[in-house]
Design a protein around this motif. Structure first.
Motif, PDB file in Angstrom:
ATOM      1  N   VAL A 139       0.413   0.751  -1.922  1.00  0.00           N
ATOM      2  CA  VAL A 139       0.903   1.819  -1.058  1.00  0.00           C
ATOM      3  C   VAL A 139      -0.276   2.548  -0.406  1.00  0.00           C
ATOM      4  CG1 VAL A 139       2.217   3.971  -0.980  1.00  0.00           C
ATOM      5  CG2 VAL A 139       2.983   2.093  -2.454  1.00  0.00           C
ATOM      6  N   VAL A 140      -1.276   2.891  -1.207  1.00  0.00           N
ATOM      7  CA  VAL A 140      -2.464   3.557  -0.667  1.00  0.00           C
ATOM      8  C   VAL A 140      -3.159   2.642   0.336  1.00  0.00           C
ATOM      9  CG1 VAL A 140      -4.662   4.646  -1.235  1.00  0.00           C
ATOM     10  CG2 VAL A 140      -2.731   4.843  -2.823  1.00  0.00           C
ATOM     11  N   ASP A 141      -3.238   1.355   0.013  1.00  0.00           N
ATOM     12  CA  ASP A 141      -3.933   0.390   0.870  1.00  0.00           C
ATOM     13  C   ASP A 141      -3.171   0.084   2.158  1.00  0.00           C
ATOM     14  OD1 ASP A 141      -5.856   0.268  -1.076  1.00  0.00           O
ATOM     15  OD2 ASP A 141      -5.133  -1.614  -1.960  1.00  0.00           O
ATOM     16  N   LEU A 142      -1.891   0.457   2.236  1.00  0.00           N
ATOM     17  CA  LEU A 142      -1.099   0.204   3.434  1.00  0.00           C
ATOM     18  C   LEU A 142      -1.581   1.036   4.622  1.00  0.00           C
ATOM     19  CD1 LEU A 142       1.459  -1.406   4.407  1.00  0.00           C
ATOM     20  CD2 LEU A 142       2.813   0.605   3.802  1.00  0.00           C
ATOM     21  N   TYR A 143      -2.300   2.103   4.340  1.00  0.00           N
ATOM     22  CA  TYR A 143      -2.800   2.977   5.412  1.00  0.00           C
ATOM     23  C   TYR A 143      -4.087   2.386   5.973  1.00  0.00           C
ATOM     24  CZ  TYR A 143       0.706   6.272   3.848  1.00  0.00           C
ATOM     25  OH  TYR A 143       1.913   6.859   3.524  1.00  0.00           O
ATOM     26  N   GLU A 144      -4.070   2.022   7.246  1.00  0.00           N
ATOM     27  CA  GLU A 144      -5.183   1.345   7.897  1.00  0.00           C
ATOM     28  C   GLU A 144      -6.366   2.285   8.111  1.00  0.00           C
ATOM     29  OE1 GLU A 144      -3.734  -0.548  11.497  1.00  0.00           O
ATOM     30  OE2 GLU A 144      -1.701  -0.524  10.674  1.00  0.00           O
ATOM     31  N   ALA A 145      -7.519   1.686   8.402  1.00  0.00           N
ATOM     32  CA  ALA A 145      -8.704   2.481   8.732  1.00  0.00           C
ATOM     33  C   ALA A 145      -8.397   3.355   9.944  1.00  0.00           C
ATOM     34  CB  ALA A 145      -9.878   1.555   9.031  1.00  0.00           C
ATOM     35  N   GLY A 146      -8.777   4.602   9.877  1.00  0.00           N
ATOM     36  CA  GLY A 146      -8.523   5.538  10.965  1.00  0.00           C
ATOM     37  C   GLY A 146      -7.228   6.318  10.822  1.00  0.00           C
ATOM     38  N   ASP A 147      -6.377   5.903   9.894  1.00  0.00           N
ATOM     39  CA  ASP A 147      -5.111   6.593   9.667  1.00  0.00           C
ATOM     40  C   ASP A 147      -5.381   7.829   8.811  1.00  0.00           C
ATOM     41  OD1 ASP A 147      -2.561   7.439   8.924  1.00  0.00           O
ATOM     42  OD2 ASP A 147      -1.759   5.399   8.817  1.00  0.00           O
ATOM     43  N   PHE A 148      -5.368   8.999   9.434  1.00  0.00           N
ATOM     44  CA  PHE A 148      -5.748  10.208   8.691  1.00  0.00           C
ATOM     45  C   PHE A 148      -4.659  10.688   7.732  1.00  0.00           C
ATOM     46  CE2 PHE A 148      -4.627  11.684  13.075  1.00  0.00           C
ATOM     47  CZ  PHE A 148      -3.459  12.374  12.795  1.00  0.00           C
ATOM     48  N   ARG A 149      -3.506  10.044   7.736  1.00  0.00           N
ATOM     49  CA  ARG A 149      -2.464  10.431   6.782  1.00  0.00           C
ATOM     50  C   ARG A 149      -2.860  10.130   5.349  1.00  0.00           C
ATOM     51  NH1 ARG A 149       2.356   7.431   9.955  1.00  0.00           N
ATOM     52  NH2 ARG A 149       0.657   5.906   9.970  1.00  0.00           N
ATOM     53  N   ARG A 150      -3.693   9.100   5.120  1.00  0.00           N
ATOM     54  CA  ARG A 150      -4.000   8.701   3.750  1.00  0.00           C
ATOM     55  C   ARG A 150      -4.616   9.854   2.957  1.00  0.00           C
ATOM     56  NH1 ARG A 150      -8.281   4.394   1.269  1.00  0.00           N
ATOM     57  NH2 ARG A 150      -9.631   6.201   1.610  1.00  0.00           N
ATOM     58  N   ASP A 151      -5.551  10.552   3.558  1.00  0.00           N
ATOM     59  CA  ASP A 151      -6.232  11.627   2.837  1.00  0.00           C
ATOM     60  C   ASP A 151      -5.431  12.923   2.810  1.00  0.00           C
ATOM     61  OD1 ASP A 151      -8.355   9.994   2.207  1.00  0.00           O
ATOM     62  OD2 ASP A 151      -9.464  10.513   4.026  1.00  0.00           O
ATOM     63  N   ILE A 152      -4.260  12.910   3.460  1.00  0.00           N
ATOM     64  CA  ILE A 152      -3.343  14.048   3.387  1.00  0.00           C
ATOM     65  C   ILE A 152      -2.242  13.767   2.373  1.00  0.00           C
ATOM     66  CG2 ILE A 152      -1.678  15.454   4.687  1.00  0.00           C
ATOM     67  CD1 ILE A 152      -3.368  14.825   7.200  1.00  0.00           C
ATOM     68  N   TYR A 153      -1.733  12.542   2.387  1.00  0.00           N
ATOM     69  CA  TYR A 153      -0.629  12.172   1.505  1.00  0.00           C
ATOM     70  C   TYR A 153      -1.088  11.818   0.087  1.00  0.00           C
ATOM     71  CZ  TYR A 153       2.267  11.623   5.743  1.00  0.00           C
ATOM     72  OH  TYR A 153       2.960  11.816   6.917  1.00  0.00           O
ATOM     73  N   ILE A 185       7.157  -2.011  12.339  1.00  0.00           N
ATOM     74  CA  ILE A 185       7.995  -0.807  12.352  1.00  0.00           C
ATOM     75  C   ILE A 185       8.331  -0.398  10.926  1.00  0.00           C
ATOM     76  CG2 ILE A 185      10.280   0.088  12.966  1.00  0.00           C
ATOM     77  CD1 ILE A 185      10.072  -1.727  15.517  1.00  0.00           C
ATOM     78  N   ARG A 186       8.645  -1.373  10.089  1.00  0.00           N
ATOM     79  CA  ARG A 186       8.965  -1.072   8.690  1.00  0.00           C
ATOM     80  C   ARG A 186       7.746  -0.508   7.964  1.00  0.00           C
ATOM     81  NH1 ARG A 186      12.598  -6.443   7.064  1.00  0.00           N
ATOM     82  NH2 ARG A 186      14.434  -5.906   8.355  1.00  0.00           N
ATOM     83  N   ASP A 187       6.588  -1.091   8.213  1.00  0.00           N
ATOM     84  CA  ASP A 187       5.368  -0.580   7.577  1.00  0.00           C
ATOM     85  C   ASP A 187       5.074   0.842   8.023  1.00  0.00           C
ATOM     86  OD1 ASP A 187       4.997  -2.938   6.193  1.00  0.00           O
ATOM     87  OD2 ASP A 187       3.467  -3.729   7.564  1.00  0.00           O
ATOM     88  N   GLU A 188       5.281   1.111   9.313  1.00  0.00           N
ATOM     89  CA  GLU A 188       5.001   2.450   9.824  1.00  0.00           C
ATOM     90  C   GLU A 188       5.988   3.467   9.256  1.00  0.00           C
ATOM     91  OE1 GLU A 188       2.888   5.317  11.432  1.00  0.00           O
ATOM     92  OE2 GLU A 188       2.327   3.192  11.425  1.00  0.00           O
ATOM     93  N   ARG A 189       7.243   3.065   9.116  1.00  0.00           N
ATOM     94  CA  ARG A 189       8.228   3.961   8.507  1.00  0.00           C
ATOM     95  C   ARG A 189       7.847   4.240   7.051  1.00  0.00           C
ATOM     96  NH1 ARG A 189      13.575   5.801   9.441  1.00  0.00           N
ATOM     97  NH2 ARG A 189      14.731   6.137   7.507  1.00  0.00           N
ATOM     98  N   THR A 190       7.364   3.214   6.357  1.00  0.00           N
ATOM     99  CA  THR A 190       6.931   3.387   4.966  1.00  0.00           C
ATOM    100  C   THR A 190       5.777   4.370   4.879  1.00  0.00           C
ATOM    101  OG1 THR A 190       7.636   1.128   4.441  1.00  0.00           O
ATOM    102  CG2 THR A 190       6.093   2.172   2.918  1.00  0.00           C
ATOM    103  N   ARG A 191       4.801   4.246   5.787  1.00  0.00           N
ATOM    104  CA  ARG A 191       3.643   5.155   5.776  1.00  0.00           C
ATOM    105  C   ARG A 191       4.044   6.584   6.115  1.00  0.00           C
ATOM    106  NH1 ARG A 191       0.676   0.398   7.924  1.00  0.00           N
ATOM    107  NH2 ARG A 191       1.554   0.842   9.968  1.00  0.00           N
ATOM    108  N   GLU A 192       4.775   6.729   7.203  1.00  0.00           N
ATOM    109  CA  GLU A 192       5.070   8.077   7.705  1.00  0.00           C
ATOM    110  C   GLU A 192       6.016   8.848   6.783  1.00  0.00           C
ATOM    111  OE1 GLU A 192       5.044  11.462   9.814  1.00  0.00           O
ATOM    112  OE2 GLU A 192       3.777   9.727  10.251  1.00  0.00           O
ATOM    113  N   LEU A 193       7.058   8.199   6.278  1.00  0.00           N
ATOM    114  CA  LEU A 193       8.090   8.891   5.502  1.00  0.00           C
ATOM    115  C   LEU A 193       7.911   8.715   4.002  1.00  0.00           C
ATOM    116  CD1 LEU A 193      11.242   8.017   7.652  1.00  0.00           C
ATOM    117  CD2 LEU A 193       9.667   9.940   7.903  1.00  0.00           C
TER     118      LEU A 193
END
Length: 483
Positions: A302-316, A410-418
């Motif tokens: 789950v943590v690794d699903l966030y790509e480089a540059g995705d600033f959500r990882r260090d928030i979530y 789209i499914r991966d992005e929904r998983t990351r965002e929500l």
């Protein structure tokens, strides 16, 4: 001894014949609906479906809290599930009572009429919301003729209602949303609220009604209506996605007002507390610095699903010291940090209460609804446009995918965002995917009995059971298959 023949009401009782007599009564009912709405957010309402899904692993410190994590031991008596079911129906009974009694209230002035319109709109919206959650948790939503949940729209405590069909519940939800829309449109003058919609609204607006409708149509797989409704809000110009780490972090960690929140429910740390999310982080404050000792931690994938540059990882998420069950050993690991506790809601000055103002409707979800619906309709250009808008706002590059590859993105992005907002279990079910836990973090932290398991999409426990109490008290109810 002498008897008293007066007809007296107990001082703490409510006379149902006088429940809605004044404008103040109408506002009191409205405030009650908003209080209930806040109490149906976060806590077990989000955590139980996330425990059951595939993104979290139980730690050795959890002591079987969240027993729903073990599908084999998940039964009709599992703690929490019946409470959620009853909370929704308790809320629905209150709405039914109000909607019946409000018809007897005679508005004398225009301002009073607008107040009634607004309270009725809120009541219809609230009932639609409760039935949406009931339908999504207690049925699959794929077959209009299959059983859903009982449709209770009147006051009758002795009624023993049968389960309605999914098609009937879908129609009931849409009818309530249509009524909410109509009541809001009837408001003629200012009542101190903006019925159309604005960011961070603490009350129901036309935009929020549409947002729930878009969610409903996606769940019931009416993709054209889901896309059209979501796109209306995306394009109306009243909301914009956050595009910096600072702003997104402030929204999640501090409950800061945000241009992408359609709604930011009011809460305080005294009389109007929200449900807490402590199980995902739970710091041990008597140690310095305080390590985390959560009941559940995210799987490594789950943590690794966030790509480089995705600033959500260090928030979530946060990489921190985790205290093991022996209460001595601490090792580094990832914890969910989406709900660290807003400082304004902390009860104690130097410790988090893990409380947040609920954020039930966000612009990001509407972009995801538009993307998924357009992809299902075969409109890859529209799907990519919606997806890429969200990706760019979160620091990612645009995708050029199409077809099934685009569907997966789209499914991966929904998983990351929500992530950890309560959507994952029913997303898997809607997508026809198994619930497969894999790639856990350090085995010294997690309970290995549940880290590498897989439950097929056809598994009956993707749908929750009708509670035992309701089955026992209502012989007309039929249990879901497999229970």
């Amino acid at each position: 001894m002498s008897g008293c023949h007066k007809e007296l009401m107990p001082p703490d009782a409510i006379d149902s014949t006088r429940a809605v007599e004044t404008k103040d009564d109408v506002w009191a009912w409205y405030n009650g609906f908003m209080t209930y709405f806040r109490l149906l957010q976060y806590g077990d309402f989000v955590l139980l479906p996330e425990y059951q899904a595939d993104m979290l692993n139980a730690t050795l410190s959890s002591d079987n809290r969240g027993a729903i994590h073990d599908w084999e031991q998940f039964t009709t008596a599992t703690t929490g599930v019946a409470s959620i079911y009853q909370a929704y129906y308790s809320s629905i009974r209150n709405v039914n009572f109000f909607l019946e009694k409000i018809e007897q209230y005679s508005s004398q002035r225009a301002g009073e009429k607008d107040t009634v319109h607004y309270a009725k709109a809120t009541a219809h919206f609230f009932r639609a919301y409760c039935y949406t959650e009931l339908a999504n948790r207690w049925s699959r939503l794929y077959d209009a003729d299959a059983l859903c949940v009982p449709a209770v729209t009147r006051i009758n405590l002795m009624a023993q209602d049968r389960r309605a069909t999914q098609g009937e519940i879908h129609a009931l939800i849409l009818d309530d949303l249509n009524n909410a829309n109509n009541e809001l449109n009837e408001i003629k003058s200012s009542i101190g609220l903006n019925p159309i919609g604005k960011s961070n609204a603490t009350y129901i607006t036309l935009d929020i009604v549409k947002a729930l409708k878009a969610r409903v149509e996606l769940l019931f797989q009416n993709y054209q209506e889901a896309y059209t409704t979501a796109k209306e809000i995306v394009d109306n110009g009243r909301y914009t996605l956050l595009s910096t780490s600072t702003d997104l972090k402030a929204m999640w960690h501090e409950d800061a007002p945000s241009s992408e929140l359609l709604m930011l429910v009011y809460a305080d740390n005294k009389l109007e507390k929200p449900n807490d999310m402590s199980a995902l982080i739970q710091e041990v404050t008597h140690k310095t610095p305080p390590p985390a000792q959560p009941d559940f931690i995210p799987s490594q994938w789950v943590v690794d699903l966030y790509e480089a540059g995705d600033f959500r990882r260090d928030i979530y998420f946060r990489n921190t010291k985790i205290l093991l069950r022996d209460e001595k050993t601490q090792i580094n690991g990832w914890v969910v940090n989406k709900y660290p506790g807003a400082p304004a809601l902390n009860v104690q000055k130097n410790a988090s209460s893990y409380l947040h103002r609920p954020k039930p409707f966000r612009l990001a979800e509407l972009y995801l609804i538009a993307a998924e619906s357009a992809n299902k309709l075969g409109n890859d250009v529209q799907a990519r446009d919606a997806l890429n808008t969200l990706r760019k706002a979160r620091g990612l590059t645009e995708t050029t995918s199409s077809g099934t590859s685009l569907e997966q993105e789209i499914r991966d992005e929904r998983t990351r965002e929500l992530a950890f907002e309560g959507y994952r279990l029913t997303d898997l079910r809607r997508w026809g995917m198994a619930c497969k836990r894999h790639d856990p973090q350090d085995g010294r932290i997690v309970n290995s009995a549940f880290t590498n398991v897989e439950y097929a999409n056809s598994h009956p426990k993707f749908v929750w059971p009708i509670p035992n109490h309701d089955l026992a008290s209502n012989p007309n109810l039929i249990q879901n298959p497999g229970w």
